[in-house]
Design a protein around this motif. Structure first.
Motif, mmCIF file in Angstrom:
data_model
loop_
_atom_site.group_PDB
_atom_site.id
_atom_site.type_symbol
_atom_site.label_atom_id
_atom_site.label_comp_id
_atom_site.label_asym_id
_atom_site.label_seq_id
_atom_site.Cartn_x
_atom_site.Cartn_y
_atom_site.Cartn_z
ATOM 1 N N LYS A 10 -35.445 -29.465 10.007
ATOM 2 C CA LYS A 10 -36.641 -30.449 10.678
ATOM 3 C C LYS A 10 -35.601 -31.924 11.324
ATOM 4 O O LYS A 10 -36.342 -32.265 12.423
ATOM 5 C CB LYS A 10 -37.399 -31.333 9.649
ATOM 6 C CG LYS A 10 -38.507 -30.413 8.588
ATOM 7 C CD LYS A 10 -39.535 -30.057 9.637
ATOM 8 C CE LYS A 10 -40.276 -28.604 8.909
ATOM 9 N NZ LYS A 10 -41.808 -28.738 9.718
ATOM 10 N N LYS A 11 -34.635 -32.048 10.404
ATOM 11 C CA LYS A 11 -33.660 -33.570 11.786
ATOM 12 C C LYS A 11 -33.616 -32.891 12.945
ATOM 13 O O LYS A 11 -32.993 -34.012 13.101
ATOM 14 C CB LYS A 11 -32.668 -33.657 10.587
ATOM 15 C CG LYS A 11 -31.946 -34.963 11.084
ATOM 16 C CD LYS A 11 -30.199 -35.474 9.679
ATOM 17 C CE LYS A 11 -29.438 -36.258 10.746
ATOM 18 N NZ LYS A 11 -28.599 -36.579 9.554
ATOM 19 N N ILE A 12 -32.955 -31.349 12.876
ATOM 20 C CA ILE A 12 -32.433 -31.290 14.141
ATOM 21 C C ILE A 12 -33.735 -31.226 15.562
ATOM 22 O O ILE A 12 -33.492 -31.633 16.747
ATOM 23 C CB ILE A 12 -31.805 -30.166 14.612
ATOM 24 C CG1 ILE A 12 -30.595 -29.752 13.596
ATOM 25 C CG2 ILE A 12 -31.337 -29.818 16.282
ATOM 26 C CD1 ILE A 12 -30.242 -28.643 13.237
ATOM 27 N N VAL A 120 -23.987 -43.119 16.349
ATOM 28 C CA VAL A 120 -25.013 -43.162 15.249
ATOM 29 C C VAL A 120 -26.225 -41.850 15.158
ATOM 30 O O VAL A 120 -25.756 -41.272 16.142
ATOM 31 C CB VAL A 120 -26.069 -44.415 16.444
ATOM 32 C CG1 VAL A 120 -27.324 -44.766 15.553
ATOM 33 C CG2 VAL A 120 -25.290 -46.028 16.187
ATOM 34 N N GLU A 121 -26.538 -41.798 13.763
ATOM 35 C CA GLU A 121 -26.821 -40.634 13.691
ATOM 36 C C GLU A 121 -28.266 -40.644 14.435
ATOM 37 O O GLU A 121 -28.330 -39.437 15.053
ATOM 38 C CB GLU A 121 -26.962 -40.145 12.216
ATOM 39 C CG GLU A 121 -26.132 -39.612 11.284
ATOM 40 C CD GLU A 121 -26.156 -39.227 10.378
ATOM 41 O OE1 GLU A 121 -26.864 -38.010 10.257
ATOM 42 O OE2 GLU A 121 -26.070 -40.324 8.793
ATOM 43 N N ILE A 122 -29.336 -41.529 13.952
ATOM 44 C CA ILE A 122 -30.329 -41.524 14.227
ATOM 45 C C ILE A 122 -30.592 -42.880 15.400
ATOM 46 O O ILE A 122 -30.286 -44.231 14.833
ATOM 47 C CB ILE A 122 -31.351 -41.853 13.840
ATOM 48 C CG1 ILE A 122 -31.621 -39.941 13.010
ATOM 49 C CG2 ILE A 122 -32.628 -41.617 14.451
ATOM 50 C CD1 ILE A 122 -32.718 -39.298 12.493
ATOM 51 N N LEU A 123 -31.053 -42.983 16.532
ATOM 52 C CA LEU A 123 -31.246 -44.318 16.769
ATOM 53 C C LEU A 123 -32.907 -43.809 17.536
ATOM 54 O O LEU A 123 -33.546 -43.939 17.891
ATOM 55 C CB LEU A 123 -30.949 -44.522 18.537
ATOM 56 C CG LEU A 123 -31.079 -45.576 19.424
ATOM 57 C CD1 LEU A 123 -31.368 -46.254 19.092
ATOM 58 C CD2 LEU A 123 -31.398 -45.758 20.648
ATOM 59 N N ILE A 124 -33.822 -45.303 16.846
ATOM 60 C CA ILE A 124 -35.185 -45.256 16.095
ATOM 61 C C ILE A 124 -35.167 -46.828 18.059
ATOM 62 O O ILE A 124 -34.843 -48.015 17.520
ATOM 63 C CB ILE A 124 -36.080 -46.075 15.880
ATOM 64 C CG1 ILE A 124 -35.447 -44.652 14.818
ATOM 65 C CG2 ILE A 124 -37.082 -45.840 15.931
ATOM 66 C CD1 ILE A 124 -36.063 -43.306 15.044
ATOM 67 N N LEU A 125 -35.791 -46.149 19.288
ATOM 68 C CA LEU A 125 -36.148 -47.487 20.795
ATOM 69 C C LEU A 125 -37.698 -47.244 20.025
ATOM 70 O O LEU A 125 -38.912 -46.759 20.388
ATOM 71 C CB LEU A 125 -35.762 -46.918 21.503
ATOM 72 C CG LEU A 125 -36.171 -48.086 22.257
ATOM 73 C CD1 LEU A 125 -35.802 -49.467 22.511
ATOM 74 C CD2 LEU A 125 -35.468 -47.474 23.983
ATOM 75 N N LEU A 126 -38.475 -48.883 20.252
ATOM 76 C CA LEU A 126 -39.941 -48.923 19.697
ATOM 77 C C LEU A 126 -40.345 -50.096 20.559
ATOM 78 O O LEU A 126 -39.114 -50.980 20.263
ATOM 79 C CB LEU A 126 -40.117 -48.878 18.915
ATOM 80 C CG LEU A 126 -40.400 -47.681 17.299
ATOM 81 C CD1 LEU A 126 -40.689 -48.120 16.129
ATOM 82 C CD2 LEU A 126 -41.356 -47.049 18.197
ATOM 83 N N ARG A 127 -40.963 -49.758 21.804
ATOM 84 C CA ARG A 127 -41.657 -51.157 22.557
ATOM 85 C C ARG A 127 -42.809 -51.912 21.600
ATOM 86 O O ARG A 127 -44.269 -51.070 21.277
ATOM 87 C CB ARG A 127 -42.011 -51.017 24.075
ATOM 88 C CG ARG A 127 -40.811 -50.402 24.903
ATOM 89 C CD ARG A 127 -41.442 -49.365 25.615
ATOM 90 N NE ARG A 127 -40.836 -48.777 26.626
ATOM 91 C CZ ARG A 127 -40.962 -48.169 27.826
ATOM 92 N NH1 ARG A 127 -41.674 -47.291 28.219
ATOM 93 N NH2 ARG A 127 -39.544 -47.976 28.223
ATOM 94 N N LEU A 128 -42.500 -52.900 21.137
ATOM 95 C CA LEU A 128 -43.096 -53.379 20.263
ATOM 96 C C LEU A 128 -44.821 -53.886 20.763
ATOM 97 O O LEU A 128 -45.937 -53.581 20.019
ATOM 98 C CB LEU A 128 -42.731 -54.445 20.069
ATOM 99 C CG LEU A 128 -41.500 -55.202 18.698
ATOM 100 C CD1 LEU A 128 -41.165 -55.757 17.989
ATOM 101 C CD2 LEU A 128 -42.327 -53.853 17.541
ATOM 102 N N ARG A 129 -44.631 -54.096 22.195
ATOM 103 C CA ARG A 129 -46.200 -54.279 22.486
ATOM 104 C C ARG A 129 -47.046 -53.161 22.584
ATOM 105 O O ARG A 129 -48.141 -53.070 22.399
ATOM 106 C CB ARG A 129 -45.915 -54.681 24.363
ATOM 107 C CG ARG A 129 -45.454 -53.978 25.070
ATOM 108 C CD ARG A 129 -46.087 -53.561 26.702
ATOM 109 N NE ARG A 129 -45.134 -53.096 28.014
ATOM 110 C CZ ARG A 129 -43.387 -52.962 27.965
ATOM 111 N NH1 ARG A 129 -42.864 -54.068 27.781
ATOM 112 N NH2 ARG A 129 -43.331 -52.460 28.405
#
Length: 667
Positions: A10-12, A120-129
C-alpha cells in the motif's frame, strides 16, 4: 512501527499516487493565464529570486528581527540557521511561494540529487485554501492527493505515514486557509503548534504569520526578482540564449522605469517578459495604470483573435470588457474588510456578475476556479464546492480601484470609505484609482498626505494621475535637493515610495544630494546591482547620487564592505561614501577596491566615536585620520579639531553632525 507486507505494498501505491498528482500540478505552469494551451514544467521555468532567513525573530511583530540573505531556496532546509522541524516561508502575493513548493515536489518525484527532498520518504504538499474546515490531515490527503487511488484508504494512509522515519509536510498558503481565524483545534493548527507530527519536518508558506507559532519556528522570506533573476528567467523560459532577444526584452523594461518595483514581483515580471517578446509593437508606459490596462487589453485581444468573433459578437465582447461594475464591487468588498476575502463561492459569484460575463472572465483567465472542501462535509463524507478567485491579487486591486473611484467621488466621509484599506498592503489599489480618474485622484492624494509617510507616496499617485513624469519633477527635485532619509522606524509605505522616487530621479538625471540610511542594515546583493535594506526593499544603482551615508552599530566583514564598495562604484556621480558608527576592518585588500572609486577619488570615510574620523586610502586599503568632512590633512577644506568644546558658537561641522545623529538615535 513495522509495516505488514500488505501495508508495504500500500505504501508503494501511496507514493506512486502522490507522484502522479504532483506531476499533474508541476507540469501545468501557465506564465500567461490567457494562453491556456502554453503549459510548462516547473523545472523549465523556475528561477530563484531572493530568499532571506530571519535571525533573532520577534514572532509577534511580523517582520521583526534581522534578515540575512541565503544562497538558495535549498538553504532554507540545509543552512544551520534554519535548522528546525517547523519553517515559515513568507512572501507577498506573486513572489513565488506556491511555485517553490512545486519545484520541491518536482525534486522529490524525480530524485534530484542536490535537493533537500532527496532522502525524504514521503512528501505531502497541500494547498490550504482548498481544505475548508477539514479536521483531519489524512482525510485531506485522501481527498486532494489520492482521490484517484482506490487501493489506499484514509486509515491506511495514517498507518503508513506514522511508520515513516522521514516525512516532509508542506502546507501552502496559510493566509488563504478558510480555518485560519477559527478557534478549532484542527490538524493544521495542531501541526503548527507541534502538537501533531512533532518529529516531521513541516514548512508553511504564507503572507503573514499565524498567531500560534512556537519559538523554535524558523522563518525565511522571498524577496522577489533582482536583475540577475530576471535575466535568468528570460533566458530559461522565454528566448533561450539569444542575446539579441534577451537585450530587447530588458531594454523594454528599462524604458519603462516606472515598472521597476512592480517587476520585482516574479509573477508580474514573467507576464511582462512573455508579452514583451510576443509583441512587436513598442511597449512604453508612463504609469502602472497604463501598464495594467495594457495587460487586461492583451487578455481580451488574445481570446478575441482565437475565437475570431463576428462583428455582432465582437461588439458584445467589447461591452463585457468595458462594463464590469459588479465585478468591481465584489473585488472592493473583498479587500475592504478587516480580514480580506480573496475567494468566493462560484454559484453566488456567477449569479452576481451574470452567467455570460462569468464565462468570459474564466475563459480569459482573469478568474480561476478551484474545488475546495465544503463546510457541510462530515468525517465520513467529504463534500466539495467550487470557489472562484482572481488570477492574482493585483487583478483584484485593479477592478476594486474602479469601484473605489465611484465611492470616493461621492463620499461624504472619505476616512470611513477607506477605513480598512491599508496603502502599505494595497498600494496599487490607490495608484490605479488615481490613474483612472483625476477627480477621485485628487481626493485620495489629499487623504494620503495626512498619513505617516503619505507625502512621498502621494507623489507617486500624482504620477499615476497625470501619466507624465514631468508633472512630478518639481516635487522630485525638491525631495532630492535635501538629505533623503531612510530610517528603520519608517513605514513600509514610506520606504517603498522613497526608493521608487529615487529611482525616478536617477533615471531622469536629477542630482540626488545625499541618501541617508539609518539603522536599516543595508547590504549589497550578490550582483552588486542593488542595496538591500533590512525591510527587504532594494535600492537600485543611483547614477545621479552624490553622497551615500549609512549608519548602524554593527560589524562589517571584508566581504560585506567590498560588496557595498562595489555597489557604490556603480553610482557614477558619487563623491562621498560615509560609514557612521560601523565597526569596519582595520584594512581591506587594495585589490577589492573598485578602480572606478580610485579614478574618481571618491571619499570613503568612517565616523568611529568621540569625534574620531578616518578615511580609506583607496590605493593601499589602509585607514587614515581625517576631519569630520572626510578631508585629510593638507587637502582643501581640512579643518583642525576645535580647541574649545564649550564654545557652541564656534562648534565645527563634525560636532554638529554628531550631535544631530545622537538626537536621531534617541528618537
Amino acid at each position: 512501527m513495522e509495516l505488514t507486507s500488505e501495508l508495504q505494498e500500500k505504501k508503494i501505491f501511496l507514493i506512486e499516487g502522490l507522484k502522479k498528482t504532483y506531476k499533474e500540478q508541476y507540469d501545468a505552469i501557465q506564465p500567461l493565464p490567457y494562453i491556456k494551451d502554453r503549459l510548462y514544467c516547473v523545472d523549465k521555468v523556475f528561477v530563484e529570486g531572493g530568499v532571506e532567513v530571519c535571525l533573532a525573530p520577534e514572532l509577534r511583530r511580523g517582520n521583526g528581527g534581522s534578515w540575512e540573505r541565503l544562497e538558495s531556496y535549498k538553504s532554507v532546509y540545509t543552512d544551520f540557521r534554519c535548522k528546525s522541524k517547523r519553517r515559515i516561508i513568507q512572501g507577498e502575493p506573486g513572489y513565488g511561494k506556491s511555485t517553490l513548493t512545486l519545484q520541491l515536489a518536482y525534486d522529490w518525484c524525480n530524485d534530484v540529487l542536490d535537493s533537500p527532498m532527496y532522502n525524504v520518504e514521503i512528501l505531502i504538499l497541500l494547498r490550504l485554501r482548498q481544505l475548508g474546515r477539514v479536521k483531519s490531515l489524512f482525510g485531506a490527503i485522501k481527498s486532494f492527493l489520492l482521490s484517484h487511488e482506490p487501493r489506499v484508504s484514509k486509515h491506511e494512509i495514517e498507518k503508513i505515514i506514522n511508520s515513516c522515519s522521514s516525512v516532509h509536510i508542506t502546507l501552502d498558503g496559510y493566509d488563504e486557509y478558510p480555518g485560519r481565524g477559527s478557534n478549532d483545534n484542527d490538524d493544521v493548527h495542531r501541526i503548527i503548534k507541534m502538537e501533531l507530527f512533532a518529529d516531521f519536518d513541516v514548512s508553511l508558506t504564507t503572507r503573514y504569520l499565524p498567531e500560534c507559532l512556537r519559538e523554535e519556528t524558523k522563518r525565511a522570506k522571498l524577496t522577489g526578482f533582482d536583475d540577475k533573476a530576471r535575466d535568468e528567467y528570460i533566458r530559461k523560459a522565454v528566448v533561450g540564449n539569444n542575446n539579441e532577444a534577451v537585450d530587447k526584452i530588458k531594454q523594454r523594461l528599462y524604458e519603462n522605469s516606472i515598472l521597476a518595483d512592480l517587476c520585482q514581483v516574479p509573477l508580474i515580471f514573467v507576464m511582462f517578459a512573455h508579452m514583451a517578446h510576443d509583441q512587436k509593437d513598442v511597449m512604453k508606459f508612463k504609469s502602472v495604470t497604463q501598464f495594467f490596462k495594457h495587460i487586461i487589453r492583451c487578455f481580451y485581444d488574445h481570446l478575441n483573435r482565437k475565437r475570431k468573433l463576428n462583428d455582432s459578437r465582437n461588439n458584445r465582447f467589447y461591452l463585457l470588457e468595458m462594463e464590469h461594475h459588479e465585478l468591481d464591487k465584489i473585488a472592493f468588498e473583498g479587500l475592504n474588510k478587516q480580514n480580506q476575502q480573496l475567494s468566493w463561492i462560484k454559484t453566488e459569484f456567477r449569479k452576481r456578475v451574470g452567467p455570460e460575463s462569468y464565462h468570459q472572465y474564466i475563459l480569459i483567465g482573469i478568474l480561476v476556479e478551484e474545488d475546495v472542501v465544503s463546510d457541510e462535509s462530515t468525517v465520513d463524507k467529504v463534500l466539495f464546492t467550487t470557489m472562484v478567485r482572481f488570477y492574482h491579487k493585483l487583478f483584484c486591486e485593479w477592478y476594486a480601484a474602479h469601484h473605489l473611484v465611484t465611492l470616493v467621488k461621492n463620499a461624504y466621509d472619505i476616512n470611513e470609505t477607506l477605513r480598512f484599506l491599508d496603502p502599505v498592503d494595497l498600494q496599487y489599489l490607490f495608484r490605479f484609482a488615481c490613474g483612472l480618474d483625476p477627480d477621485a485622484g485628487k481626493k485620495l492624494i489629499n487623504h494620503l498626505k495626512r498619513l505617516p509617510g503619505g507625502d512621498t507616496f502621494a507623489i507617486l499617485c500624482i504620477l499615476e494621475q497625470t501619466g507624465d513624469v514631468n508633472d512630478i519633477m518639481d516635487s522630485v527635485k525638491d525631495l532630492c535637493s535635501r538629505d533623503v532619509k531612510i530610517k528603520r522606524g519608517d513605514s513600509a509605505l514610506l520606504q517603498r515610495s522613497t526608493t521608487q522616487l529615487l529611482e525616478i530621479a536617477s533615471k531622469n538625471n536629477i542630482p540626488i544630494s545625499c541618501v541617508d540610511i539609518d539603522y536599516c542594515s543595508p547590504r549589497a546583493d550578490e550582483s552588486g546591482l542593488n542595496l538591500i535594506l533590512q525591510s527587504g526593499l532594494s535600492l537600485c544603482i543611483l547614477s545621479s547620487l552624490q553622497k551615500l551615508d549609512i549608519w548602524d552599530i554593527t560589524i562589517l566583514t571584508n566581504e560585506e564592505l567590498a560588496a557595498i564598495l562595489s555597489y557604490s562604484s556603480q553610482c557614477t556621480s558619487l563623491k562621498e561614501l560615509v560609514f557612521d558608527y560601523y565597526v569596519l576592518p582595520d584594512a581591506i585588500p587594495a585589490g577589492s577596491i573598485p578602480s572606478s572609486l580610485k579614478s574618481r577619488n571618491v571619499k570613503v570615510w568612517n565616523y568611529i566615536n568621540d569625534d574620531k574620523y578616518r578615511r580609506l586610502n583607496l590605493q593601499t586599503g589602509q585607514w587614515q585620520a581625517c576631519d569630520g568632512n572626510g578631508n585629510l590633512p593638507g587637502e582643501e577644506g581640512y579643518s583642525e579639531p576645535s580647541s574649545s568644546e564649550d564654545d557652541t558658537d564656534e562648534e565645527d561641522a563634525a560636532q554638529k553632525r554628531r550631535r544631530s545623529r545622537e538626537k536621531c538615535k534617541v528618537s
